[in-house]
Design an enzyme around this catalytic site. Structure first.
Site, PDB file in Angstrom:
ATOM      1  N   SER A 239      74.517  37.087  59.028  1.00  0.00           N
ATOM      2  CA  SER A 239      75.651  36.476  59.891  1.00  0.00           C
ATOM      3  C   SER A 239      77.040  36.818  59.992  1.00  0.00           C
ATOM      4  O   SER A 239      77.152  37.617  59.057  1.00  0.00           O
ATOM      5  CB  SER A 239      75.678  34.831  59.328  1.00  0.00           C
TER       6      SER A 239
ATOM      7  N   ASN B  84      67.121  30.763  55.762  1.00  0.00           N
ATOM      8  CA  ASN B  84      68.421  30.854  55.027  1.00  0.00           C
ATOM      9  C   ASN B  84      68.600  29.947  54.003  1.00  0.00           C
ATOM     10  O   ASN B  84      68.539  30.490  52.926  1.00  0.00           O
ATOM     11  CB  ASN B  84      69.642  30.939  56.198  1.00  0.00           C
ATOM     12  N   THR B  85      68.883  28.747  54.406  1.00  0.00           N
ATOM     13  CA  THR B  85      69.272  27.570  53.498  1.00  0.00           C
ATOM     14  C   THR B  85      68.176  27.564  52.355  1.00  0.00           C
ATOM     15  O   THR B  85      68.540  27.347  51.076  1.00  0.00           O
ATOM     16  CB  THR B  85      69.403  26.470  53.781  1.00  0.00           C
TER      17      THR B  85
ATOM     18  N   GLY C 294      66.318  27.833  62.051  1.00  0.00           N
ATOM     19  CA  GLY C 294      66.452  26.623  61.121  1.00  0.00           C
ATOM     20  C   GLY C 294      64.931  26.616  60.269  1.00  0.00           C
ATOM     21  O   GLY C 294      64.427  25.524  60.051  1.00  0.00           O
TER      22      GLY C 294
ATOM     23  N   ASP D  63      72.783  38.114  62.913  1.00  0.00           N
ATOM     24  CA  ASP D  63      72.291  36.854  63.056  1.00  0.00           C
ATOM     25  C   ASP D  63      73.439  35.993  63.986  1.00  0.00           C
ATOM     26  O   ASP D  63      74.559  35.984  63.635  1.00  0.00           O
ATOM     27  CB  ASP D  63      71.975  36.067  61.890  1.00  0.00           C
ATOM     28  N   HIS D  64      72.967  35.422  64.966  1.00  0.00           N
ATOM     29  CA  HIS D  64      74.191  34.616  65.807  1.00  0.00           C
ATOM     30  C   HIS D  64      75.529  35.447  66.008  1.00  0.00           C
ATOM     31  O   HIS D  64      76.427  34.930  65.799  1.00  0.00           O
ATOM     32  CB  HIS D  64      74.352  33.285  65.093  1.00  0.00           C
TER      33      HIS D  64
ATOM     34  N   GLU E 102      69.480  33.972  72.878  1.00  0.00           N
ATOM     35  CA  GLU E 102      69.512  32.591  72.579  1.00  0.00           C
ATOM     36  C   GLU E 102      69.905  31.471  73.719  1.00  0.00           C
ATOM     37  O   GLU E 102      70.755  31.736  74.496  1.00  0.00           O
ATOM     38  CB  GLU E 102      70.362  32.182  71.364  1.00  0.00           C
TER      39      GLU E 102
ATOM     40  N   ASP F  17      74.302  35.562  70.485  1.00  0.00           N
ATOM     41  CA  ASP F  17      74.010  33.943  70.603  1.00  0.00           C
ATOM     42  C   ASP F  17      75.340  33.443  71.693  1.00  0.00           C
ATOM     43  O   ASP F  17      76.142  33.220  71.540  1.00  0.00           O
ATOM     44  CB  ASP F  17      74.427  33.584  69.397  1.00  0.00           C
TER      45      ASP F  17
ATOM     46  N   GLY G  32      69.868  24.403  58.238  1.00  0.00           N
ATOM     47  CA  GLY G  32      70.362  23.635  57.197  1.00  0.00           C
ATOM     48  C   GLY G  32      69.251  22.616  56.846  1.00  0.00           C
ATOM     49  O   GLY G  32      68.046  22.768  57.381  1.00  0.00           O
TER      50      GLY G  32
END
Ligand code: 13P
Length: 287
Positions: free
Chosen positions: A49, A231-232, A208, A84-85, A135, A105, A178
């Site tokens: 990110s 990720n989370t 996600g 990422d994003h 996206e 993104d 998350g």
């Protein structure tokens, strides 16, 4: 060697499995993910990110670390280093720094502006042989300051962006970054099926990935998802293992304060999480 994500995702889409994108935060994260991919002979995408890029002292540092590690650890499986994003400016910086893949993104822009910016990046990535993710429909939750509402993408807008020539497309289908709240209604397979029908062979990306039940992951793959971002879950696994080490007082015993010992349980926990995901996504042995 770093490779674009195009070939690995085209194969995944045809073979009905998904390649994991695991976000990296530091050396331990990167080493854990690369070693697990090599052990399982799985292709892998390292996600960075913009916040994590800054934390790791900029994109050039990241490229140096990842390339060095691939060589020194003798990694032979395909590895894509992916923004990422990314913002438009962030994507430009990563292309210049030597990333092999970027995500732009533009989901928070009006569709016309998303199209305009994505088009410019398609051209640049084509010239350089990089993969590009776009996206449509903001992914819910918060990741590194990027906040989305968990929208469901408009399949017609997905088709418009896919037709620009991007490599892979992230479409919001009610997914959230998350932890998922207890009252989360689940993925919208209706949206996913409609998007899939519109975009044909284009590999779809599911963001996600943390906390989505295994059956939903499998169903999403069967409907055209070929890249899943996690990720989370690695962060939570690292945190729990590190907490246990300290709570058991291991940092106070002998040389337990040595960072190479202190960070080892978290490192092993990331490896176990990545292994579990690669098995679930079906990418084991596909390198
Ligand atoms: P999670 O943090 O929910 O796994 O999402 C990761 C992701 O989508 C990165 O873009």
């Amino acid at each position: 060697m770093l490779v674009s994500a195009k070939s690995m995702l085209t194969k995944a889409k045809a073979g009905k499995y998904a390649v994991g994108q695991f976000n990296i935060n530091n050396l331990e994260w990167t080493k854990a993910i690369l070693l697990t991919a090599e052990e399982l002979k799985s292709p892998v995408i390292l996600g960075v990110s913009e916040g994590a890029g800054k934390y790791m002292c900029g994109y050039k540092t990241v490229v140096g670390m990842v390339k060095g590690m691939i060589e020194e650890l003798g990694i032979t499986v395909p590895v894509a280093l992916h923004l990422d994003h990314g913002s438009y400016e962030g994507a430009m910086k990563c292309i210049e720094a030597g990333f092999s893949s970027v995500m732009f993104d533009g989901s928070h822009y009006p569709i016309e502006e998303n199209i305009e910016k994505t088009t410019a990046l398609v051209k640049l990535c084509e010239e350089k042989g990089l993969s590009l993710e776009a996206e449509v429909g903001a992914i819910g939750g918060e990741e590194d300051g990027v906040i989305g509402n968990g929208e469901c993408a408009d399949p017609n807008e997905c088709k418009m962006i896919a037709d620009l020539g991007v490599t892979m497309l992230a479409a919001g289908i009610g997914n959230i970054h998350g932890k998922y709240p207890a009252n989360w209604p689940g993925l919208s397979f209706e949206t996913l099926a409609a998007v899939s029908e519109k975009v044909g062979d284009m590999p779809l990306v599911l963001h996600g990935g943390t906390g989505i039940p295994a059956e939903m992951i499998q169903k999403a793959i069967s409907l055209g998802v070929s890249k899943i971002n996690v990720n989370t879950e690695c962060q939570l696994a690292f945190q729990a293992a590190t907490r246990k080490y300290v709570e058991e007082g291991k940092d106070l015993q002998g040389k337990g304060f040595d960072p190479r010992k202190l960070l080892a349980p978290g490192f092993e926990a990331i490896k176990a999480t990545v292994k579990e995901k690669m098995e679930l996504f079906g990418s084991v042995g596909k390198a």
